[in-house]
Design a protein around this motif. Structure first.
Motif, PDB file in Angstrom:
ATOM      1  N   LEU A   1       0.798  -1.219   0.000  1.00 26.20           N
ATOM      2  CA  LEU A   1       0.000   0.000   0.000  1.00 26.20           C
ATOM      3  C   LEU A   1       0.837   1.278   0.000  1.00 26.20           C
ATOM      4  O   LEU A   1       0.295   2.381  -0.034  1.00 26.20           O
ATOM      5  N   GLY A   2       2.168   1.154   0.026  1.00 23.02           N
ATOM      6  CA  GLY A   2       3.059   2.308  -0.049  1.00 23.02           C
ATOM      7  C   GLY A   2       2.887   3.296   1.105  1.00 23.02           C
ATOM      8  O   GLY A   2       2.987   4.500   0.923  1.00 23.02           O
ATOM      9  N   VAL A   3       2.662   2.773   2.284  1.00 25.60           N
ATOM     10  CA  VAL A   3       2.408   3.613   3.453  1.00 25.60           C
ATOM     11  C   VAL A   3       3.680   4.275   3.973  1.00 25.60           C
ATOM     12  O   VAL A   3       3.631   5.378   4.505  1.00 25.60           O
ATOM     13  N   ARG A   4       4.802   3.636   3.796  1.00 27.42           N
ATOM     14  CA  ARG A   4       6.079   4.172   4.287  1.00 27.42           C
ATOM     15  C   ARG A   4       7.196   3.710   3.366  1.00 27.42           C
ATOM     16  O   ARG A   4       7.028   2.751   2.602  1.00 27.42           O
ATOM     17  N   PRO A   5       8.353   4.361   3.427  1.00 30.29           N
ATOM     18  CA  PRO A   5       9.473   3.927   2.586  1.00 30.29           C
ATOM     19  C   PRO A   5      10.129   2.661   3.148  1.00 30.29           C
ATOM     20  O   PRO A   5       9.871   2.256   4.284  1.00 30.29           O
ATOM     21  N   ALA A   6      10.993   2.086   2.356  1.00 35.98           N
ATOM     22  CA  ALA A   6      11.710   0.884   2.779  1.00 35.98           C
ATOM     23  C   ALA A   6      12.640   1.207   3.946  1.00 35.98           C
ATOM     24  O   ALA A   6      13.003   2.357   4.186  1.00 35.98           O
ATOM     25  N   THR A   7      13.005   0.189   4.676  1.00 36.21           N
ATOM     26  CA  THR A   7      13.938   0.352   5.786  1.00 36.21           C
ATOM     27  C   THR A   7      15.235   0.970   5.282  1.00 36.21           C
ATOM     28  O   THR A   7      15.694   0.667   4.184  1.00 36.21           O
ATOM     29  N   ASN A   8      15.831   1.857   6.051  1.00 39.43           N
ATOM     30  CA  ASN A   8      17.066   2.573   5.717  1.00 39.43           C
ATOM     31  C   ASN A   8      16.915   3.494   4.506  1.00 39.43           C
ATOM     32  O   ASN A   8      17.879   3.732   3.777  1.00 39.43           O
ATOM     33  N   ALA A   9      15.707   4.010   4.289  1.00 41.59           N
ATOM     34  CA  ALA A   9      15.483   4.948   3.183  1.00 41.59           C
ATOM     35  C   ALA A   9      16.229   6.248   3.464  1.00 41.59           C
ATOM     36  O   ALA A   9      16.483   6.600   4.617  1.00 41.59           O
ATOM     37  N   ALA A  10      16.568   6.978   2.410  1.00 41.80           N
ATOM     38  CA  ALA A  10      17.286   8.241   2.567  1.00 41.80           C
ATOM     39  C   ALA A  10      16.465   9.246   3.372  1.00 41.80           C
ATOM     40  O   ALA A  10      16.998   9.990   4.180  1.00 41.80           O
ATOM     41  N   ASP A  11      15.155   9.279   3.142  1.00 44.42           N
ATOM     42  CA  ASP A  11      14.276  10.174   3.888  1.00 44.42           C
ATOM     43  C   ASP A  11      13.159   9.348   4.534  1.00 44.42           C
ATOM     44  O   ASP A  11      12.152   9.045   3.895  1.00 44.42           O
ATOM     45  N   PRO A  12      13.326   8.985   5.803  1.00 49.29           N
ATOM     46  CA  PRO A  12      12.329   8.137   6.459  1.00 49.29           C
ATOM     47  C   PRO A  12      11.005   8.850   6.741  1.00 49.29           C
ATOM     48  O   PRO A  12      10.019   8.211   7.085  1.00 49.29           O
ATOM     49  N   TYR A  13      10.961  10.163   6.545  1.00 55.17           N
ATOM     50  CA  TYR A  13       9.757  10.928   6.859  1.00 55.17           C
ATOM     51  C   TYR A  13       8.721  10.923   5.739  1.00 55.17           C
ATOM     52  O   TYR A  13       7.622  11.434   5.910  1.00 55.17           O
ATOM     53  N   VAL A  14       9.059  10.352   4.599  1.00 59.16           N
ATOM     54  CA  VAL A  14       8.127  10.301   3.478  1.00 59.16           C
ATOM     55  C   VAL A  14       7.168   9.133   3.724  1.00 59.16           C
ATOM     56  O   VAL A  14       7.406   8.002   3.321  1.00 59.16           O
ATOM     57  N   THR A  15       6.089   9.457   4.423  1.00 58.11           N
ATOM     58  CA  THR A  15       5.103   8.436   4.781  1.00 58.11           C
ATOM     59  C   THR A  15       3.706   8.928   4.425  1.00 58.11           C
ATOM     60  O   THR A  15       3.493  10.115   4.172  1.00 58.11           O
ATOM     61  N   GLU A  16       2.768   8.043   4.438  1.00 62.17           N
ATOM     62  CA  GLU A  16       1.353   8.393   4.315  1.00 62.17           C
ATOM     63  C   GLU A  16       0.899   8.704   5.738  1.00 62.17           C
ATOM     64  O   GLU A  16       0.572   7.805   6.512  1.00 62.17           O
ATOM     65  N   ALA A  17       0.918   9.993   6.103  1.00 62.33           N
ATOM     66  CA  ALA A  17       0.724  10.424   7.495  1.00 62.33           C
ATOM     67  C   ALA A  17      -0.600   9.974   8.099  1.00 62.33           C
ATOM     68  O   ALA A  17      -0.707   9.850   9.319  1.00 62.33           O
ATOM     69  N   LYS A  18      -1.575   9.708   7.271  1.00 57.45           N
ATOM     70  CA  LYS A  18      -2.868   9.228   7.795  1.00 57.45           C
ATOM     71  C   LYS A  18      -2.699   7.867   8.464  1.00 57.45           C
ATOM     72  O   LYS A  18      -3.416   7.528   9.403  1.00 57.45           O
ATOM     73  N   TYR A  19      -1.709   7.098   7.986  1.00 53.63           N
ATOM     74  CA  TYR A  19      -1.516   5.733   8.489  1.00 53.63           C
ATOM     75  C   TYR A  19      -0.219   5.514   9.258  1.00 53.63           C
ATOM     76  O   TYR A  19      -0.133   4.646  10.105  1.00 53.63           O
ATOM     77  N   CYS A  20       0.808   6.289   8.929  1.00 54.47           N
ATOM     78  CA  CYS A  20       2.128   5.984   9.472  1.00 54.47           C
ATOM     79  C   CYS A  20       2.976   7.249   9.570  1.00 54.47           C
ATOM     80  O   CYS A  20       2.908   8.109   8.697  1.00 54.47           O
ATOM     81  N   VAL A  21       3.772   7.341  10.639  1.00 54.73           N
ATOM     82  CA  VAL A  21       4.723   8.444  10.797  1.00 54.73           C
ATOM     83  C   VAL A  21       6.043   7.863  11.298  1.00 54.73           C
ATOM     84  O   VAL A  21       6.068   6.816  11.947  1.00 54.73           O
ATOM     85  N   TYR A  22       7.125   8.564  10.990  1.00 55.32           N
ATOM     86  CA  TYR A  22       8.431   8.142  11.483  1.00 55.32           C
ATOM     87  C   TYR A  22       8.695   8.848  12.802  1.00 55.32           C
ATOM     88  O   TYR A  22       8.542  10.059  12.916  1.00 55.32           O
ATOM     89  N   SER A  23       9.102   8.104  13.811  1.00 57.77           N
ATOM     90  CA  SER A  23       9.410   8.657  15.125  1.00 57.77           C
ATOM     91  C   SER A  23      10.913   8.677  15.331  1.00 57.77           C
ATOM     92  O   SER A  23      11.546   7.625  15.388  1.00 57.77           O
ATOM     93  N   GLU A  24      11.467   9.887  15.451  1.00 59.55           N
ATOM     94  CA  GLU A  24      12.892  10.009  15.723  1.00 59.55           C
ATOM     95  C   GLU A  24      13.231   9.466  17.105  1.00 59.55           C
ATOM     96  O   GLU A  24      14.283   8.887  17.312  1.00 59.55           O
ATOM     97  N   ALA A  25      12.329   9.662  18.046  1.00 64.60           N
ATOM     98  CA  ALA A  25      12.570   9.215  19.423  1.00 64.60           C
ATOM     99  C   ALA A  25      12.757   7.709  19.491  1.00 64.60           C
ATOM    100  O   ALA A  25      13.606   7.208  20.224  1.00 64.60           O
ATOM    101  N   PHE A  26      11.946   6.983  18.738  1.00 64.14           N
ATOM    102  CA  PHE A  26      12.028   5.522  18.751  1.00 64.14           C
ATOM    103  C   PHE A  26      12.884   4.983  17.616  1.00 64.14           C
ATOM    104  O   PHE A  26      13.163   3.791  17.558  1.00 64.14           O
ATOM    105  N   ASN A  27      13.246   5.844  16.660  1.00 66.80           N
ATOM    106  CA  ASN A  27      13.966   5.423  15.464  1.00 66.80           C
ATOM    107  C   ASN A  27      13.199   4.284  14.792  1.00 66.80           C
ATOM    108  O   ASN A  27      13.760   3.256  14.426  1.00 66.80           O
TER     109      ASN A  27
END
Length: 139
Positions: free
Chosen positions: A101-127
């Protein structure tokens, strides 16, 4: 021979010398410690702190946490599994769903913040990626 300067020679020490606990080690005095009242500055500071300090119990509804109501993959898998008639695990089911469904980029992506914010977000705190309750309904 002159003696070395002492803190007792400093002009400010005269006022605060009375605030130091007077310890008596003589047997006739009971060997206890007698305390003197706090100097005026300390009493004034205590009064100011009592007025200035906020209520120690913040309103939980007012706390703004960026990861509030977000779920880690293990929690997502557990909640989805409770709603479907089959086993649903992080690997391979959950991973397959976010990839498909392309909700988030692959692991170790150059920009982990490119997500479908309605479903998924990248957390810097939890990495790690965190998912919303809408993602559970979408899976």
């Amino acid at each position: 021979m002159s003696r070395a300067p002492s803190i007792r020679d400093h002009p400010a020490s005269a006022a605060s010398a009375q605030a130091i606990p007077a310890a008596s080690l003589s047997p006739s005095a009971g060997g206890g410690v007698t305390s003197c009242p706090l100097p005026y500055r300390h009493q004034q500071l205590e009064r100011q702190l009592a007025v200035a300090l906020p209520d120690p119990q913040p309103d939980p509804a007012a706390v703004d946490a960026p990861d509030k109501d977000k779920l880690l993959p293990k929690q997502v898998a557990s909640q989805v599994e409770a709603q479907v008639p089959f086993e649903f695990h992080i690997q391979p089911e959950h991973t397959e769903m976010w990839r498909r469904l392309g909700v988030r980029p692959a692991t170790n992506a150059a920009d982990p913040y490119v997500t479908e914010a309605k479903y998924c977000v990248y957390s810097e705190a939890f990495n790690a990626y965190m998912y919303t309750s809408a993602w559970i309904l979408g899976v």
